[in-house]
Design a protein around this motif. Structure first.
Motif, PDB file in Angstrom:
ATOM      1  N   SER A 102       0.773  -1.248  -0.060  1.00 25.71           N
ATOM      2  CA  SER A 102       0.069   0.059  -0.162  1.00 25.71           C
ATOM      3  C   SER A 102       0.787   1.193   0.148  1.00 25.71           C
ATOM      4  O   SER A 102       0.417   2.205  -0.786  1.00 25.71           O
ATOM      5  CB  SER A 102      -0.866   0.039   1.251  1.00 25.71           C
ATOM      6  OG  SER A 102      -1.830   1.143   1.239  1.00 25.71           O
ATOM      7  N   CYS A 103       1.810   1.336   0.803  1.00 23.00           N
ATOM      8  CA  CYS A 103       3.041   2.485   0.729  1.00 23.00           C
ATOM      9  C   CYS A 103       3.556   2.579  -0.430  1.00 23.00           C
ATOM     10  O   CYS A 103       3.713   3.781  -0.977  1.00 23.00           O
ATOM     11  CB  CYS A 103       3.849   2.185   1.733  1.00 23.00           C
ATOM     12  SG  CYS A 103       4.952   3.689   2.047  1.00 23.00           S
ATOM     13  N   GLU A 129      -3.681   0.709 -10.863  1.00 15.20           N
ATOM     14  CA  GLU A 129      -5.066   0.746 -10.613  1.00 15.20           C
ATOM     15  C   GLU A 129      -5.539   2.153  -9.973  1.00 15.20           C
ATOM     16  O   GLU A 129      -6.592   2.703 -10.267  1.00 15.20           O
ATOM     17  CB  GLU A 129      -5.338  -0.297  -9.730  1.00 15.20           C
ATOM     18  CG  GLU A 129      -5.426  -1.862 -10.357  1.00 15.20           C
ATOM     19  CD  GLU A 129      -5.743  -2.738  -9.131  1.00 15.20           C
ATOM     20  OE1 GLU A 129      -5.777  -2.451  -8.042  1.00 15.20           O
ATOM     21  OE2 GLU A 129      -5.393  -3.900  -9.508  1.00 15.20           O
ATOM     22  N   GLN A 130      -4.543   2.610  -9.079  1.00 15.11           N
ATOM     23  CA  GLN A 130      -4.959   3.877  -8.377  1.00 15.11           C
ATOM     24  C   GLN A 130      -4.219   4.985  -9.050  1.00 15.11           C
ATOM     25  O   GLN A 130      -4.302   6.311  -8.441  1.00 15.11           O
ATOM     26  CB  GLN A 130      -4.124   4.128  -7.073  1.00 15.11           C
ATOM     27  CG  GLN A 130      -4.645   2.630  -6.261  1.00 15.11           C
ATOM     28  CD  GLN A 130      -3.829   2.632  -4.697  1.00 15.11           C
ATOM     29  OE1 GLN A 130      -4.422   1.645  -4.162  1.00 15.11           O
ATOM     30  NE2 GLN A 130      -3.174   3.428  -4.541  1.00 15.11           N
ATOM     31  N   GLN A 131      -3.800   5.022 -10.285  1.00 16.70           N
ATOM     32  CA  GLN A 131      -3.286   5.941 -11.148  1.00 16.70           C
ATOM     33  C   GLN A 131      -2.410   6.704 -10.414  1.00 16.70           C
ATOM     34  O   GLN A 131      -2.394   8.144 -10.390  1.00 16.70           O
ATOM     35  CB  GLN A 131      -4.483   6.667 -11.759  1.00 16.70           C
ATOM     36  CG  GLN A 131      -5.285   6.144 -12.496  1.00 16.70           C
ATOM     37  CD  GLN A 131      -6.561   6.957 -13.327  1.00 16.70           C
ATOM     38  OE1 GLN A 131      -6.780   8.138 -12.859  1.00 16.70           O
ATOM     39  NE2 GLN A 131      -7.092   6.404 -14.398  1.00 16.70           N
ATOM     40  N   ALA A 132      -1.246   6.056  -9.711  1.00  9.06           N
ATOM     41  CA  ALA A 132      -0.511   6.735  -8.710  1.00  9.06           C
ATOM     42  C   ALA A 132       0.561   7.608  -9.488  1.00  9.06           C
ATOM     43  O   ALA A 132       1.568   8.109  -8.770  1.00  9.06           O
ATOM     44  CB  ALA A 132       0.141   5.631  -7.845  1.00  9.06           C
ATOM     45  N   GLU A 184       1.073  -3.199  -9.849  1.00  9.10           N
ATOM     46  CA  GLU A 184      -0.398  -3.300 -10.182  1.00  9.10           C
ATOM     47  C   GLU A 184      -1.152  -2.418  -9.400  1.00  9.10           C
ATOM     48  O   GLU A 184      -2.186  -1.740 -10.112  1.00  9.10           O
ATOM     49  CB  GLU A 184      -0.539  -4.885 -10.025  1.00  9.10           C
ATOM     50  CG  GLU A 184      -0.054  -5.811 -10.744  1.00  9.10           C
ATOM     51  CD  GLU A 184      -0.524  -7.124 -10.332  1.00  9.10           C
ATOM     52  OE1 GLU A 184      -0.945  -7.342  -9.104  1.00  9.10           O
ATOM     53  OE2 GLU A 184      -0.022  -8.409 -10.814  1.00  9.10           O
ATOM     54  N   GLN A 185      -0.855  -2.090  -8.271  1.00 11.92           N
ATOM     55  CA  GLN A 185      -1.911  -1.201  -7.411  1.00 11.92           C
ATOM     56  C   GLN A 185      -1.639   0.316  -7.752  1.00 11.92           C
ATOM     57  O   GLN A 185      -2.421   1.027  -7.879  1.00 11.92           O
ATOM     58  CB  GLN A 185      -1.566  -1.296  -5.945  1.00 11.92           C
ATOM     59  CG  GLN A 185      -2.186  -2.501  -5.199  1.00 11.92           C
ATOM     60  CD  GLN A 185      -2.457  -2.154  -3.793  1.00 11.92           C
ATOM     61  OE1 GLN A 185      -2.264  -1.366  -3.145  1.00 11.92           O
ATOM     62  NE2 GLN A 185      -2.495  -3.557  -3.151  1.00 11.92           N
ATOM     63  N   ARG A 186      -0.392   0.619  -8.292  1.00  8.71           N
ATOM     64  CA  ARG A 186      -0.237   1.973  -8.778  1.00  8.71           C
ATOM     65  C   ARG A 186      -0.832   2.246  -9.811  1.00  8.71           C
ATOM     66  O   ARG A 186      -1.390   3.275 -10.486  1.00  8.71           O
ATOM     67  CB  ARG A 186       1.360   2.054  -9.145  1.00  8.71           C
ATOM     68  CG  ARG A 186       2.351   2.380  -7.862  1.00  8.71           C
ATOM     69  CD  ARG A 186       3.777   2.520  -8.126  1.00  8.71           C
ATOM     70  NE  ARG A 186       3.765   4.299  -8.279  1.00  8.71           N
ATOM     71  CZ  ARG A 186       3.950   5.150  -7.449  1.00  8.71           C
ATOM     72  NH1 ARG A 186       4.190   4.833  -6.218  1.00  8.71           N
ATOM     73  NH2 ARG A 186       4.012   6.772  -7.867  1.00  8.71           N
ATOM     74  N   ALA A 233       2.418   1.971  -3.269  1.00 10.71           N
ATOM     75  CA  ALA A 233       1.280   2.381  -4.264  1.00 10.71           C
ATOM     76  C   ALA A 233       0.847   3.688  -4.107  1.00 10.71           C
ATOM     77  O   ALA A 233       0.057   4.285  -5.075  1.00 10.71           O
ATOM     78  CB  ALA A 233       0.169   1.324  -4.430  1.00 10.71           C
ATOM     79  N   GLU A 234       1.336   4.452  -3.117  1.00 10.04           N
ATOM     80  CA  GLU A 234       0.660   5.877  -2.950  1.00 10.04           C
ATOM     81  C   GLU A 234       1.247   6.835  -3.798  1.00 10.04           C
ATOM     82  O   GLU A 234       2.392   6.392  -4.328  1.00 10.04           O
ATOM     83  CB  GLU A 234       1.224   6.133  -1.369  1.00 10.04           C
ATOM     84  CG  GLU A 234       0.386   5.522  -0.455  1.00 10.04           C
ATOM     85  CD  GLU A 234       1.030   5.829   0.998  1.00 10.04           C
ATOM     86  OE1 GLU A 234       1.646   6.739   1.239  1.00 10.04           O
ATOM     87  OE2 GLU A 234       0.440   5.467   2.183  1.00 10.04           O
ATOM     88  N   PRO A 235       0.542   7.783  -4.246  1.00  8.33           N
ATOM     89  CA  PRO A 235       0.974   8.563  -5.461  1.00  8.33           C
ATOM     90  C   PRO A 235       2.074   9.376  -4.808  1.00  8.33           C
ATOM     91  O   PRO A 235       3.054   9.917  -5.743  1.00  8.33           O
ATOM     92  CB  PRO A 235      -0.147   9.574  -5.585  1.00  8.33           C
ATOM     93  CG  PRO A 235      -1.325   8.515  -5.170  1.00  8.33           C
ATOM     94  CD  PRO A 235      -0.723   7.786  -4.254  1.00  8.33           C
TER      95      PRO A 235
END
Length: 457
Positions: A94-95, A152-155, A148-150, A97-99
């Motif tokens: 999660s960290c 999805e979250q458009q980070a 993958e999370q980046r 993947a944060e913008p």
């Protein structure tokens, strides 16, 4: 004040806390608070340290010491977020993947890249197999989930920065990650990489031993700080970075980091002169019952082995490609650093990961020496010493537990129990690449192994 950018570091060990975190602390002391470190681990082997640091709000004391015994103590405050471990690594992912996370750096040791002599993934390794099925035991499985999370979250873009002793570490990690993504058919991340991720090469250097048992008491005596997780290291420090950060970077050049177009000459000198000599000293010292690196470096015949290795084989190889580094001076500085008795760097720590170090760090000098028309007798002494070192491990005579991230215990025991173990060792392509099929190399290695036996008799 704007929110600082995050530099996520994976591999929260003593080296990171004595090296990269120190540079960030210098930035903060200069009044630059535009970046902060978040740090966590892939493996559940340092939670006690993280829990202690959490109680201390991430702060700890770094003790550095010169070869002459001059000590300096500094309070490090640059790690602002400590990420607790859990099996699915959700907080770490999660960290990442944060913008606001713009750089993800990592120290996972040489063996943590799971690369063979051709720099392909060791797909039969149990950890890699698990990650190919969706696990997160390795840096590849972990980073792929972060990316993958980046997406999805458009980070946005991110820099992935290897800080390990692997030649061309950024490039090697990039190639390994792409192979991993191809094997997992992860077309989404593969398609996103080219325009959104950079992989700078880097070179890091500071000898950071396991903290002494009395370090906490010494820190309290010298600073008045009750620190449950101090670290120590030598006074020497160096960090060379390829200036290729796709999403911005801290102004590290203002605190002594060298930002360069190419890291190659620095990393070649460090890997071949420092890292290989360090390992060779450790393996030899273990064979004569020594415990610390400084003891072995100050032992005449051991110092002579690595001195000849550097002078006769490494410097001629490196001088073919780079003329503006004084390799002789670098050799002397490195060997002087190894005599630092005050950091009590253990042979056990330095001796690890030999099955990764030989193909990545020693075999290139063997190959290049032959290509230059020179028989690499001095270099061949090092895998010969490792052969005898592992033979002692095989029969249970090492004074400590040997750690190697890619050690196949059953195969190594089987090799030493064979009729001709030296032949099996010399012809191991994973260790020696193209030399594994050359009779002249096997003959040289036999000669050097016999010389080790004679030296120890």
């Amino acid at each position: 004040m704007s929110t600082p950018y995050t530099w996520l570091h994976i591999g929260l060990g003593s080296f990171h806390r004595a090296h990269q975190a120190w540079y960030f602390n210098q930035l903060m002391r200069n009044g630059d608070h535009s970046w902060q470190i978040a740090a966590g681990n892939i493996r559940n082997d340092s939670e006690a340290t993280i829990e202690t640091l959490q109680r201390q709000h991430g702060e700890y004391v770094l003790e550095t010491v010169t070869p002459r015994g001059h000590r300096h103590h500094e309070l490090i405050k640059s790690i602002k977020k400590l990420i607790p471990w859990q099996a699915d690594l959700a907080p770490l992912i999660s960290c990442g993947a944060e913008p606001n996370t713009k750089v993800i750096a990592f120290t996972v040791t040489e063996s943590g890249y799971y690369l063979d002599t051709e720099f392909n993934l060791q797909i039969n390794n149990p950890d890699i197999k698990q990650d190919l099925q969706g696990g997160n035991q390795t840096i590849y499985g972990t980073i792929s989930k972060i990316l993958e999370q980046r997406i999805e979250q458009q980070a946005g873009p991110v820099t992935l920065l290897s800080c390990d002793n692997v030649r061309h570490n950024g490039q090697r990690f990039r190639d390994g990650l792409i192979e991993f993504l191809n094997l997992t058919h992860n077309a989404k991340v593969l398609g996103w990489l080219a325009d959104n991720v950079s992989f700078p090469n880097s070179m890091v250097d500071r000898i950071t031993p396991k903290p002494e048992p009395n370090l906490t008491d010494r820190v309290l005596d010298k600073t008045g700080v009750h620190d449950g997780a101090p670290v120590m290291g030598e006074s020497f420090i160096q960090w060379v970075l390829e200036d290729n950060f796709i999403a911005g970077r801290p102004k590290l050049e203002e605190v002594g980091v060298e930002l360069v177009a190419s890291v190659d000459p620095y990393e070649e000198a460090k890997i071949r002169i420092l890292n290989v000599s360090h390992a060779g000293i450790a393996w030899t010292g273990a064979l004569i019952g020594q415990k610390y690196i400084h003891e072995s470096t100050q032992t005449g015949f051991i110092r002579e082995i690595v001195y000849k290795y550097i002078t006769r084989d490494v410097i001629p190889c490196l001088s073919q490609h780079q003329n503006d580094i004084d390799f002789y001076q670098y050799r002397d500085v490195v060997l002087d650093r190894f005599t630092n008795e005050h950091i009590k760097d253990t042979i056990q720590r330095v001796s690890g990961d030999g099955f990764s170090k030989i193909p990545a760090m020693i075999t290139p000098t063997l190959v290049e020496s032959y290509a230059q028309g020179r028989v690499p007798k001095a270099t061949a002494s090092l895998p010969a010493i490792f052969y005898v070192f592992m033979q002692e491990w095989h029969i249970g005579r090492l004074a400590f537990d040997y750690y190697d991230g890619i050690l196949d215990s059953a195969s190594v025991h089987q090799m030493y129990e064979a009729d001709d173990p030296i032949h099996l060792y010399a012809s191991n392509q994973s260790l020696f690449g193209e030399l594994a099929q050359k009779p002249e190399f096997e003959a040289l290695l036999r000669n050097r192994i016999e010389a080790v036996y004679a030296l120890l008799s």
